[in-house]
Design a protein around this motif. Structure first.
Motif: not given
Lengths: 199, 264
Positions: A84, A112-113, A123, A127, A129, A188, A192, A195, B14, B41-49
């Motif tokens: 994904y 970032a992407f 990491i 986690i 999707i 953001m 977070q 969510l 992000f 980092y991992s949590d914000f990455r998840q939010t961004t995606f």
């Protein structure tokens, strides 16, 4: 507790299935590509359409993305994220490139992407999707975004869906750069938290 | 970099909203491997995606999928043609002189190959003929042995007559099955227009019991007589062999080579 464990198991199975699809695509299995398309075309098309705001361009980009997947599925590294994440990154980059190529705005970095950072691979484990989760969460994400104060949401959407840089937003909205940054950051962080409540 | 600053920079990272200096600082902090920072980092990455999911969900038209698979098919076809083209180039077939020379070489090669195949084919045929002959001989021998192994057999000796005194013959008869083995020795070879004919003499009358030929360089010849041509073999007086026109005759016309009295 059991339901959380079950959900985690199902998520892992879906992610592994998607990785296997990519492995089959590397071997030029058209059925695997078709399955991947069926899983992700709607999510990708929706995001690309939101960015480019033109159906023809969105269709062309969607086609290019899956042609790229067909040719370069071997580039996917499951240690660096989910299928994904890989597809969304490809799609967003192409969509932003498209609006930028017909726009006056300056280029900006999409690192970032792009997974360019040297980040420990573990990491990402557990986690990520996948297609099933993404479809299921779409409504929650919309609701969460709606709850963010309008100015913060506007800043996030201008960057994410319209390809603006902070400086461009600052100029366009006639705001100090610091204010734009604060709006983005606070938006953001709120997203977070929301969510986390929903999911 | 402390945690508070990292949390401030992370959401902007992000959104690609970090200044160059901030970005360097952020990358260094991340590459330090601090587990707490990695978790943020991992949590914000998840939010961004999750952000792409905020777009209104729209099904793409079916033609996009069709276009993708048509394009793949077309690309595969082109690859195939390119591979053939490369092969043609590699073999130098685009150069007319080389192509002509190559076709001559291939023609010669094909001719030589055909010759060997034909020769091989002929060898196989001749070996198959030998196998058939051997099978035939084995079958005949088995039939002869069958007669010899009968509980009761009668033997009639035939001697050479004036025209060929060295010749002799033997009839080994199974009276129950009315079958016999004819063995002849030292008979002259038959010519293409002649056959030897076997006669059964009964009531002073000759009855034909078949014809045979004698081939060169064969001292003993054995023939299987599957049916002796008389109803009651006890009344047979003698056996005789004459040389007759090809295919035999109803009554003997040629010279008699062998004859023997029977007391069955």
């Amino acid at each position: 507790m059991f339901l959380i464990f079950l959900a985690a198991l199902l998520k892992k199975a879906n992610t592994e299935e998607e990785i296997k699809l990519l492995e089959r695509i590397v071997l030029k299995d058209q059925r695997a590509l078709e399955k991947l398309y069926d899983l992700y075309s709607k999510i990708i098309f929706s995001m690309v359409l939101r960015i480019v705001k033109n159906r023809e361009d969105a269709e062309e980009i969607l086609q290019n993305i899956f042609m790229q997947v067909w040719d370069k599925a071997g580039n996917f590294n499951s240690n660096k994220g989910s299928v994904y994440a890989w597809l969304i990154t490809l799609a967003r980059n192409k969509a932003i490139d498209k609006i930028r190529s017909s726009d006056f705005r300056n280029k900006f970095n999409l690192s970032a992407f792009d997974n360019e950072l040297k980040i420990p691979e573990d990491i990402y484990s557990g986690i990520e999707i996948d297609a099933a989760i993404a479809q299921e969460r779409s409504e929650y994400v919309k609701k969460a975004l709606e709850q963010i104060p309008g100015k913060q949401r506007e800043a996030i959407e201008m960057i994410f869906f319209e390809g603006y840089t902070q400086n461009e937003i600052s100029e366009k909205l006639k705001l100090p750069l610091g204010t734009v940054k604060t709006r983005c950051r606070q938006g953001m962080m709120k997203l977070q938290n929301l969510l986390n409540d929903y999911l | 970099m402390n945690k508070e600053k990292f949390i401030k920079l992370c959401p902007l990272y992000f959104l690609d909203a970090l200044e160059e200096k901030e970005l360097d600082e952020f990358k260094k902090a991340l590459e330090s491997g601090d587990k707490e920072l990695l978790k943020i980092y991992s949590d914000f990455r998840q939010t961004t995606f999750h952000l792409p999911l905020a777009a209104e969900q729209v099904e793409p038209p079916l033609r996009v999928k069709q276009n993708i698979f048509n394009a793949i098919k077309a690309a595969q076809q082109t690859e195939k043609y390119n591979a053939i083209d490369k092969l043609i180039t590699l073999l130098g077939l685009k150069n007319p002189t080389f192509a002509f020379a190559l076709s001559i070489i291939m023609l010669v090669g094909l001719t030589v190959l055909t010759f060997f195949v034909i020769q091989k084919d002929s060898t196989i045929n001749s070996q198959q003929n030998i196998i058939v002959q051997l099978k035939d001989k084995v079958q005949k021998d088995a039939e002869l042995l069958k007669i010899l192994s009968a509980k009761k057999i009668d033997v009639v000796i035939m001697n050479g007559l004036e025209v060929n005194p060295a010749g002799y013959g033997k009839m080994v008869i199974d009276p129950v099955k009315k079958q016999a083995i004819l063995q002849v020795s030292n008979l002259p070879e038959t010519t293409s227009d002649k056959d030897y004919q076997l006669w059964v003499i009964k009531d002073n009358k000759p009855i034909s019991n078949g014809v045979f030929t004698i081939s060169k360089n064969k001292e003993n010849n054995f023939f299987m007589i599957t049916n002796i041509a008389v109803q009651d073999i006890n009344n047979i007086k003698a056996f005789a062999i004459t040389l007759e026109p090809k295919g035999g005759v109803p009554q003997p016309t040629g010279k008699m080579y062998l004859a023997g009295n029977a007391s069955l």
